[in-house]
Design a protein around this motif. Structure first.
Motif, short mmCIF file in Angstrom:
data_model
loop_
_atom_site.label_atom_id
_atom_site.label_comp_id
_atom_site.label_asym_id
_atom_site.label_seq_id
_atom_site.Cartn_x
_atom_site.Cartn_y
_atom_site.Cartn_z
N GLU A 68 21.14 30.34 42.78
CA GLU A 68 22.45 29.84 42.36
C GLU A 68 23.50 30.34 43.35
O GLU A 68 23.43 31.47 43.83
CB GLU A 68 22.79 30.28 40.94
N PRO A 80 33.30 33.43 42.42
CA PRO A 80 32.86 32.62 41.29
C PRO A 80 33.88 32.62 40.15
O PRO A 80 34.45 33.66 39.83
CB PRO A 80 31.55 33.27 40.86
N LYS A 81 34.12 31.45 39.57
CA LYS A 81 35.07 31.34 38.46
C LYS A 81 34.36 31.33 37.12
O LYS A 81 35.00 31.47 36.08
CB LYS A 81 35.91 30.07 38.62
N THR A 82 33.05 31.16 37.15
CA THR A 82 32.24 31.17 35.93
C THR A 82 30.93 31.90 36.24
O THR A 82 30.63 32.21 37.38
CB THR A 82 31.92 29.74 35.43
N GLY A 83 30.16 32.13 35.21
CA GLY A 83 28.84 32.73 35.39
C GLY A 83 28.87 34.25 35.39
O GLY A 83 29.93 34.88 35.24
N LYS A 86 31.29 36.29 37.83
CA LYS A 86 32.74 36.17 37.71
C LYS A 86 33.34 37.56 37.53
O LYS A 86 32.93 38.33 36.67
CB LYS A 86 33.12 35.29 36.51
#
Length: 193
Positions: A68, A80-83, A86
């Protein structure tokens, strides 16, 4: 132009491709809750510019085959903004110095796995992907340096103990010798009287 003995021939369809060289650690160990720098340095055959160079980081968990994307940099950082990464993955590199590193802050046990660094500097887009295997542990394990420090400290402690015993024994012997001399002086005085 290729030369074969005395025969000259033109190479058709052959292009000279230059690639980017990457250097990463193969393995890292980090303690749960600490920060760890995933170092990725690179060399390109073409001049570097913030606008042209792009860096991509990806993660493959232990036992999995799919990766990923977790971080991207091109002219600025795109964390990263999610996951699960973050708030954990931050830029710590410097493109103009050939550094494409990121730092994982407050690492978690679930961060165990393989991290891949890829750098492109058009027209240099070919090259190896740098991989780092990260192992997150609960507490620090003894390293060779730790064991060496304990051994040296123990040796110094033993030497100090021997030195203290030697000094104490000398002091008591001196006191015993002084006492014997005093007793002999007292005996000789008694005999004179």
């Amino acid at each position: 132009m290729l030369v074969f003995g005395n025969v000259n021939a033109k190479a058709i369809g052959v292009h000279h491709v230059e690639g980017i060289e990457l250097l990463t650690s193969s393995e890292l160990e980090a303690v749960n809750g600490t920060d760890v720098r995933l170092k990725c340095t690179f060399k390109s055959t073409h001049s570097l510019s913030e606008e042209r160079v792009s860096v991509s980081w990806s993660f493959r968990p232990l036992g999995k085959t799919t990766e990923e994307s977790i971080f991207h940099y091109q002219n600025s950082a795109f964390p990263p903004k999610t996951g699960m990464f973050k708030g954990h993955a931050v830029w710590s590199g410097d493109i103009m110095k050939g550094d494409a590193s990121i730092t994982l802050q407050n690492v978690q046990l679930r961060f165990n796995g393989t991290y891949s660094c890829q750098v492109k500097n058009p027209p240099d887009i070919q090259g190896f992907v740098g991989e780092i295997s990260l192992r997150v542990i609960e507490k620090v394990s003894f390293s060779e340096i730790g064991i060496l420090a304990i051994a040296v400290g123990g040796f110094i402690g033993v030497v100090l103990l021997i030195l203290i015993i030697y000094i104490v024994v000398r002091v008591f012997r001196r006191q015993d010798d002084d006492m014997v001399v005093e007793m002999e002086n007292h005996k000789s005085k008694d005999q004179v009287l």
